[in-house]
Design a protein around this motif. Structure first.
Motif, PDB file in Angstrom:
ATOM      1  N   TRP A 109       0.843  -1.205   0.000  1.00  0.00           N
ATOM      2  CA  TRP A 109       0.000   0.000   0.000  1.00  0.00           C
ATOM      3  C   TRP A 109       0.873   1.248   0.000  1.00  0.00           C
ATOM      4  O   TRP A 109       1.908   1.301   0.669  1.00  0.00           O
ATOM      5  N   GLN A 110       0.479   2.257  -0.778  1.00  0.00           N
ATOM      6  CA  GLN A 110       1.228   3.502  -0.882  1.00  0.00           C
ATOM      7  C   GLN A 110       0.287   4.687  -0.689  1.00  0.00           C
ATOM      8  O   GLN A 110      -0.896   4.621  -1.051  1.00  0.00           O
ATOM      9  N   PHE A 111       0.818   5.757  -0.121  1.00  0.00           N
ATOM     10  CA  PHE A 111       0.055   6.995   0.006  1.00  0.00           C
ATOM     11  C   PHE A 111       1.021   8.153  -0.175  1.00  0.00           C
ATOM     12  O   PHE A 111       1.944   8.340   0.616  1.00  0.00           O
ATOM     13  N   PHE A 112       0.824   8.920  -1.253  1.00  0.00           N
ATOM     14  CA  PHE A 112       1.654  10.084  -1.544  1.00  0.00           C
ATOM     15  C   PHE A 112       0.758  11.324  -1.580  1.00  0.00           C
ATOM     16  O   PHE A 112      -0.277  11.324  -2.260  1.00  0.00           O
ATOM     17  N   LEU A 113       1.162  12.347  -0.855  1.00  0.00           N
ATOM     18  CA  LEU A 113       0.382  13.584  -0.816  1.00  0.00           C
ATOM     19  C   LEU A 113       1.324  14.768  -0.884  1.00  0.00           C
ATOM     20  O   LEU A 113       2.350  14.795  -0.205  1.00  0.00           O
ATOM     21  N   GLN A 114       0.981  15.744  -1.703  1.00  0.00           N
ATOM     22  CA  GLN A 114       1.721  16.999  -1.772  1.00  0.00           C
ATOM     23  C   GLN A 114       0.733  18.150  -1.673  1.00  0.00           C
ATOM     24  O   GLN A 114      -0.169  18.284  -2.509  1.00  0.00           O
TER      25      GLN A 114
END
Length: 296
Positions: A109-114
């Motif tokens: 599982w991945q979670f990328f936020l900018q």
């Protein structure tokens, strides 16, 4: 300024509190923490001294959260989640704006936020988000104002209840409804964020932006790439989207958090390639013309 003698134990104290709050059973908490009953009790006692209120009530050896414990739990979970991501170099700030790059090696599982400045909405490609800001400003954040109605079908609305964010409305054309389908669209109202698809891990990561907007009653703009469970089997699928959070009000003046999401490939997230962003199928990209204008 004197140093709190317990500050060096902060994570251990919070882990004991959160684990006992989740299990409400001292023996289970001790096993999960690989600790001792004396240590867990001592950690709770220290926190209760600092907080000046009991976090639990104990009757016949059965633990239950006190009012102070319920109020403290979500914040404790958030501190732990953010602390762990910081220690793993998974969370920080870029040019003063929040950035998360979280990957679970066990599950994939991945979670990328900018986070992005609100001004970038004006130079971006999204007519929906530009209209969202305009509607919010003209309506002065009022959910039921006439000025808010053009974007209402695209909104997901939350109310803060005790320490949870609870869904009160899902627009039929919102990203949530078109991604998860009518069953979840109809079933989401009344559910807290941890009980929605994505679960507690996603809820903890959502809580910081939600709390920021609640504190400011303003706006927040994020680009996100992650995987979300979908379908009856809960299959994880890649999703890429822009999200505009807006502080609003219900007709009685109480606080409403408005979430306007558009699935798109037009993202800029530090450390995430265009190839990764495009793992979301092209069929899932939302093509929304200005919702205040009649269709062509």
């Amino acid at each position: 300024m004197s140093r709190n003698p317990s500050s060096g134990l902060l994570f251990e104290l919070l882990r004991s509190f959160v684990t006992l709050a989740h299990t409400l059973n001292l023996s289970r908490a001790v096993r999960e923490l690989d600790s001792t009953r004396q240590t867990v009790r001592r950690h709770i006692n220290i926190l209760e001294e600092i907080k000046g209120a009991p976090l639990f009530h104990v009757e016949d050896r059965q633990y239950r959260l006190s009012e102070a414990g319920r109020r403290s739990l979500r914040e404790a979970e958030d501190i732990l989640a953010r602390g762990e991501t910081w220690l793993k170099d998974e969370a920080g700030h870029i040019d003063g704006l929040f950035h998360v790059a979280r990957q679970d090696e066990a599950t994939g599982w991945q979670f990328f936020l900018q986070q992005h400045p609100i001004s970038s909405i004006w130079t971006g490609s999204s007519a929906l988000l530009r209209r969202g800001v305009k509607c919010w400003a003209e309506a002065e954040g009022a959910l039921e104002a006439d000025a808010m109605q053009p974007i209402r079908p695209y909104l997901m609305v939350f109310r803060r209840f005790e320490e949870d964010w609870v869904c009160t409305e899902v627009g039929s054309q919102s990203s949530y409804a078109t991604w998860y389908g009518w069953a979840w669209e109809r079933s989401a109202v009344g559910r807290s964020a941890p009980s929605l698809p994505g679960g507690k891990a996603l809820a903890n990561l959502l809580s910081q932006p939600f709390e920021e907007v609640r504190a400011t009653h303003g706006l927040r703009f994020d680009h996100v790439h992650t995987q979300m469970a979908r379908g009856e089997a809960g299959q994880m699928e890649p999703i890429s989207f822009k999200r505009l959070l807006m502080g609003g009000t219900y007709p009685d003046g109480s606080y409403a958090l408005l979430s306007l999401v558009e699935r798109t490939y037009d993202l800029q997230i530090e450390g995430v390639s265009d190839e990764q962003i495009r793992t979301m199928p092209a069929s899932e990209v939302m093509h929304v013309s200005d919702p205040a204008l009649p269709p062509d």
